[in-house]
Write a protein that holds these residues in place. Structure first.
Motif, PDB file in Angstrom:
ATOM      1  N   GLU A  20       0.672  -1.127   0.038  1.00 17.53           N
ATOM      2  CA  GLU A  20       0.677   0.032   0.136  1.00 17.53           C
ATOM      3  C   GLU A  20       1.311   1.592   0.418  1.00 17.53           C
ATOM      4  OE1 GLU A  20      -3.333   2.573   3.238  1.00 17.53           O
ATOM      5  OE2 GLU A  20      -3.465  -0.004   2.803  1.00 17.53           O
ATOM      6  N   GLN A  21       2.202   1.339   0.945  1.00 17.29           N
ATOM      7  CA  GLN A  21       2.517   2.220   0.676  1.00 17.29           C
ATOM      8  C   GLN A  21       3.975   3.348  -0.007  1.00 17.29           C
ATOM      9  OE1 GLN A  21       3.073   0.203   3.041  1.00 17.29           O
ATOM     10  NE2 GLN A  21       1.744   1.482   4.695  1.00 17.29           N
ATOM     11  N   PHE A  22       4.145   1.738  -0.728  1.00 18.07           N
ATOM     12  CA  PHE A  22       4.611   1.722  -2.202  1.00 18.07           C
ATOM     13  C   PHE A  22       4.528   2.273  -3.364  1.00 18.07           C
ATOM     14  CE2 PHE A  22       6.214  -0.092  -6.028  1.00 18.07           C
ATOM     15  CZ  PHE A  22       7.453  -0.534  -6.371  1.00 18.07           C
ATOM     16  N   ASN A  23       2.769   1.587  -2.961  1.00 14.08           N
ATOM     17  CA  ASN A  23       2.055   2.048  -4.392  1.00 14.08           C
ATOM     18  C   ASN A  23       1.710   3.569  -4.858  1.00 14.08           C
ATOM     19  OD1 ASN A  23       1.979  -0.421  -5.792  1.00 14.08           O
ATOM     20  ND2 ASN A  23       0.219  -1.423  -4.453  1.00 14.08           N
ATOM     21  N   GLU A  24       1.381   3.861  -3.005  1.00 16.69           N
ATOM     22  CA  GLU A  24       1.047   5.267  -2.361  1.00 16.69           C
ATOM     23  C   GLU A  24       2.179   6.255  -3.688  1.00 16.69           C
ATOM     24  OE1 GLU A  24       0.315   8.577   0.574  1.00 16.69           O
ATOM     25  OE2 GLU A  24       0.085   6.396   0.936  1.00 16.69           O
ATOM     26  N   MET A  25       3.351   5.777  -3.487  1.00 17.89           N
ATOM     27  CA  MET A  25       4.270   6.555  -3.905  1.00 17.89           C
ATOM     28  C   MET A  25       4.342   6.670  -4.871  1.00 17.89           C
ATOM     29  SD  MET A  25       7.227   6.395  -0.957  1.00 17.89           S
ATOM     30  CE  MET A  25       7.963   4.399  -0.966  1.00 17.89           C
ATOM     31  N   ARG A  26       4.582   5.328  -6.056  1.00 20.14           N
ATOM     32  CA  ARG A  26       4.637   4.814  -6.998  1.00 20.14           C
ATOM     33  C   ARG A  26       3.672   6.027  -8.135  1.00 20.14           C
ATOM     34  NH1 ARG A  26       6.475   2.268 -11.516  1.00 20.14           N
ATOM     35  NH2 ARG A  26       5.724   1.153 -12.123  1.00 20.14           N
ATOM     36  N   ASN A  27       2.141   5.725  -7.428  1.00 26.68           N
ATOM     37  CA  ASN A  27       1.304   6.032  -8.330  1.00 26.68           C
ATOM     38  C   ASN A  27       0.951   7.690  -7.918  1.00 26.68           C
ATOM     39  OD1 ASN A  27       0.300   3.660  -8.936  1.00 26.68           O
ATOM     40  ND2 ASN A  27      -1.482   3.500  -6.730  1.00 26.68           N
ATOM     41  N   SER A  28       2.095   7.989  -6.875  1.00 26.02           N
ATOM     42  CA  SER A  28       2.080  10.184  -7.475  1.00 26.02           C
ATOM     43  C   SER A  28       3.032  10.525  -8.171  1.00 26.02           C
ATOM     44  CB  SER A  28       2.991  10.184  -5.920  1.00 26.02           C
ATOM     45  OG  SER A  28       3.916  10.023  -6.164  1.00 26.02           O
ATOM     46  N   CYS A  29       3.644   9.283  -9.387  1.00 26.15           N
ATOM     47  CA  CYS A  29       4.219   9.511 -10.336  1.00 26.15           C
ATOM     48  C   CYS A  29       3.736   9.385 -11.807  1.00 26.15           C
ATOM     49  CB  CYS A  29       5.700   8.545 -10.512  1.00 26.15           C
ATOM     50  SG  CYS A  29       6.757   9.418  -9.008  1.00 26.15           S
ATOM     51  N   ALA A  30       2.856   9.346 -11.831  1.00 27.76           N
ATOM     52  CA  ALA A  30       1.377   8.527 -12.488  1.00 27.76           C
ATOM     53  C   ALA A  30       0.881   9.477 -13.542  1.00 27.76           C
ATOM     54  CB  ALA A  30       0.014   7.630 -12.544  1.00 27.76           C
ATOM     55  N   GLU A  31       1.692  10.918 -13.279  1.00 29.13           N
ATOM     56  CA  GLU A  31       1.032  11.603 -14.733  1.00 29.13           C
ATOM     57  C   GLU A  31       2.143  12.398 -14.803  1.00 29.13           C
ATOM     58  OE1 GLU A  31      -2.098  13.612 -14.682  1.00 29.13           O
ATOM     59  OE2 GLU A  31      -2.533  11.563 -13.284  1.00 29.13           O
ATOM     60  N   LEU A  32       3.702  11.734 -14.448  1.00 27.57           N
ATOM     61  CA  LEU A  32       5.443  12.256 -15.163  1.00 27.57           C
ATOM     62  C   LEU A  32       5.201  11.195 -15.944  1.00 27.57           C
ATOM     63  CD1 LEU A  32       6.946  12.082 -12.325  1.00 27.57           C
ATOM     64  CD2 LEU A  32       6.031  14.108 -13.140  1.00 27.57           C
ATOM     65  N   PRO A  33       6.047  12.328 -17.699  1.00 26.50           N
ATOM     66  CA  PRO A  33       5.666  11.237 -19.019  1.00 26.50           C
ATOM     67  C   PRO A  33       6.817   9.459 -18.642  1.00 26.50           C
ATOM     68  CG  PRO A  33       6.930  13.559 -18.918  1.00 26.50           C
ATOM     69  CD  PRO A  33       6.605  13.218 -17.220  1.00 26.50           C
ATOM     70  N   GLY A  34       6.793   8.842 -18.925  1.00 26.98           N
ATOM     71  CA  GLY A  34       7.074   7.994 -18.966  1.00 26.98           C
ATOM     72  C   GLY A  34       6.732   7.208 -16.787  1.00 26.98           C
ATOM     73  N   ASN A  35       6.223   7.750 -16.366  1.00 32.45           N
ATOM     74  CA  ASN A  35       5.278   7.062 -14.908  1.00 32.45           C
ATOM     75  C   ASN A  35       7.328   7.864 -14.261  1.00 32.45           C
ATOM     76  OD1 ASN A  35       3.931   6.500 -12.848  1.00 32.45           O
ATOM     77  ND2 ASN A  35       5.221   5.097 -12.763  1.00 32.45           N
ATOM     78  N   GLY A  36       8.095   9.249 -14.939  1.00 34.69           N
ATOM     79  CA  GLY A  36       9.274   9.715 -13.990  1.00 34.69           C
ATOM     80  C   GLY A  36      10.646   9.168 -14.023  1.00 34.69           C
ATOM     81  N   GLY A  37      10.673   7.751 -15.020  1.00 35.41           N
ATOM     82  CA  GLY A  37      11.306   7.169 -15.671  1.00 35.41           C
ATOM     83  C   GLY A  37      12.923   6.554 -14.449  1.00 35.41           C
ATOM     84  N   ALA A  38      11.814   6.199 -13.858  1.00 35.13           N
ATOM     85  CA  ALA A  38      13.611   6.008 -12.425  1.00 35.13           C
ATOM     86  C   ALA A  38      13.300   4.236 -12.780  1.00 35.13           C
ATOM     87  CB  ALA A  38      12.887   6.806 -11.407  1.00 35.13           C
ATOM     88  N   ALA A  39      14.112   3.583 -12.269  1.00 33.01           N
ATOM     89  CA  ALA A  39      13.599   2.022 -12.006  1.00 33.01           C
ATOM     90  C   ALA A  39      13.372   2.371 -10.010  1.00 33.01           C
ATOM     91  CB  ALA A  39      15.285   1.492 -11.739  1.00 33.01           C
ATOM     92  N   TRP A  40      12.076   1.415 -10.259  1.00 33.50           N
ATOM     93  CA  TRP A  40      11.733   1.580  -8.745  1.00 33.50           C
ATOM     94  C   TRP A  40      11.974   0.221  -7.574  1.00 33.50           C
ATOM     95  CZ3 TRP A  40       8.327   5.061  -5.711  1.00 33.50           C
ATOM     96  CH2 TRP A  40       7.948   5.665  -6.431  1.00 33.50           C
ATOM     97  N   LEU A  41      12.945   0.539  -6.748  1.00 36.94           N
ATOM     98  CA  LEU A  41      13.787  -1.115  -6.299  1.00 36.94           C
ATOM     99  C   LEU A  41      12.838  -1.295  -4.704  1.00 36.94           C
ATOM    100  CD1 LEU A  41      15.710  -0.320  -8.359  1.00 36.94           C
ATOM    101  CD2 LEU A  41      17.320  -1.122  -6.746  1.00 36.94           C
ATOM    102  N   ARG A  42      12.905  -2.371  -4.850  1.00 33.63           N
ATOM    103  CA  ARG A  42      12.453  -2.885  -3.482  1.00 33.63           C
ATOM    104  C   ARG A  42      12.305  -4.304  -2.745  1.00 33.63           C
ATOM    105  NH1 ARG A  42       5.371  -3.986  -3.666  1.00 33.63           N
ATOM    106  NH2 ARG A  42       5.747  -3.851  -1.233  1.00 33.63           N
ATOM    107  N   LEU A  43      12.751  -3.908  -1.821  1.00 35.20           N
ATOM    108  CA  LEU A  43      13.312  -5.612  -0.707  1.00 35.20           C
ATOM    109  C   LEU A  43      12.412  -6.434  -0.969  1.00 35.20           C
ATOM    110  CD1 LEU A  43      15.913  -5.750   1.146  1.00 35.20           C
ATOM    111  CD2 LEU A  43      13.908  -5.668   2.703  1.00 35.20           C
ATOM    112  N   ASN A  44      12.859  -7.463  -1.840  1.00 32.77           N
ATOM    113  CA  ASN A  44      12.900  -8.649  -1.802  1.00 32.77           C
ATOM    114  C   ASN A  44      12.830  -9.411  -0.260  1.00 32.77           C
ATOM    115  OD1 ASN A  44      12.001 -11.410  -2.048  1.00 32.77           O
ATOM    116  ND2 ASN A  44      13.364 -12.400  -3.752  1.00 32.77           N
ATOM    117  N   MET A  45      11.672  -9.749   0.385  1.00 35.86           N
ATOM    118  CA  MET A  45      10.952 -10.083   1.897  1.00 35.86           C
ATOM    119  C   MET A  45      11.436 -11.317   1.692  1.00 35.86           C
ATOM    120  SD  MET A  45      10.949  -7.433   2.788  1.00 35.86           S
ATOM    121  CE  MET A  45      10.371  -7.641   4.453  1.00 35.86           C
TER     122      MET A  45
END
Length: 147
Positions: A82-107
């Motif tokens: 939920e928290q990850f998606n909140e941050m990532r979705n905040s970039c949805a309006e940017l071209p290419g969703n902001g053009g950055a790699a999003w790294l998450r810890l493999n739990m």
């Protein structure tokens, strides 16, 4: 890695963030650190647009070098879907969703208990993931990757 990559670190505490920031050097410059999904959702879109984030009363433990956008957003294990998606979705309006790699810890990959060994293990996993993304030409484009 060729030149220092520019990253935003999303964590829980300044103490851990400072250790991660130091551990990522010299391969990565931690330009900004966020300590909550709400702060990330507010700050990350500006950073991915090549701008400074909105001013806050809290000092930031990143370098504050916003001259270029971040190459990657590194999200710590404290952030659930939920928290990850909140941050990532905040970039949805940017071209290419902001053009950055999003790294998450493999739990599912074991880590040492919280402490210095934990930080070191997580930083090494981050560096390995970033190096692989760079070699595969995936930095500078939107994507979700696990370290």
């Amino acid at each position: 890695m060729s030149a220092a990559l520019r990253v935003v670190v999303c964590g829980q505490s300044a103490q851990i963030a400072k250790g991660v920031k130091a551990g990522l050097l010299p391969e990565c410059e931690t330009i900004h650190v966020v300590f909550s999904a709400a702060a990330g959702a507010k700050d990350i879109p500006a950073i991915l647009s090549g701008q400074a984030p909105p001013a806050t009363d809290e000092p930031n433990v990143g370098t504050g070098n916003y001259s270029r956008k971040a190459d990657a957003i590194i999200v710590g294990g404290v952030y659930g879907d939920e928290q990850f998606n909140e941050m990532r979705n905040s970039c949805a309006e940017l071209p290419g969703n902001g053009g950055a790699a999003w790294l998450r810890l493999n739990m599912s990959t074991p880590t040492p208990p919280l402490g210095p060994a934990y930080g070191k293990a997580v930083v090494e996993r981050c560096k390995a993931c970033l190096k692989e993304l760079e070699l595969d030409g995936k930095l500078g484009t939107d994507g979700i990757y696990f370290y």
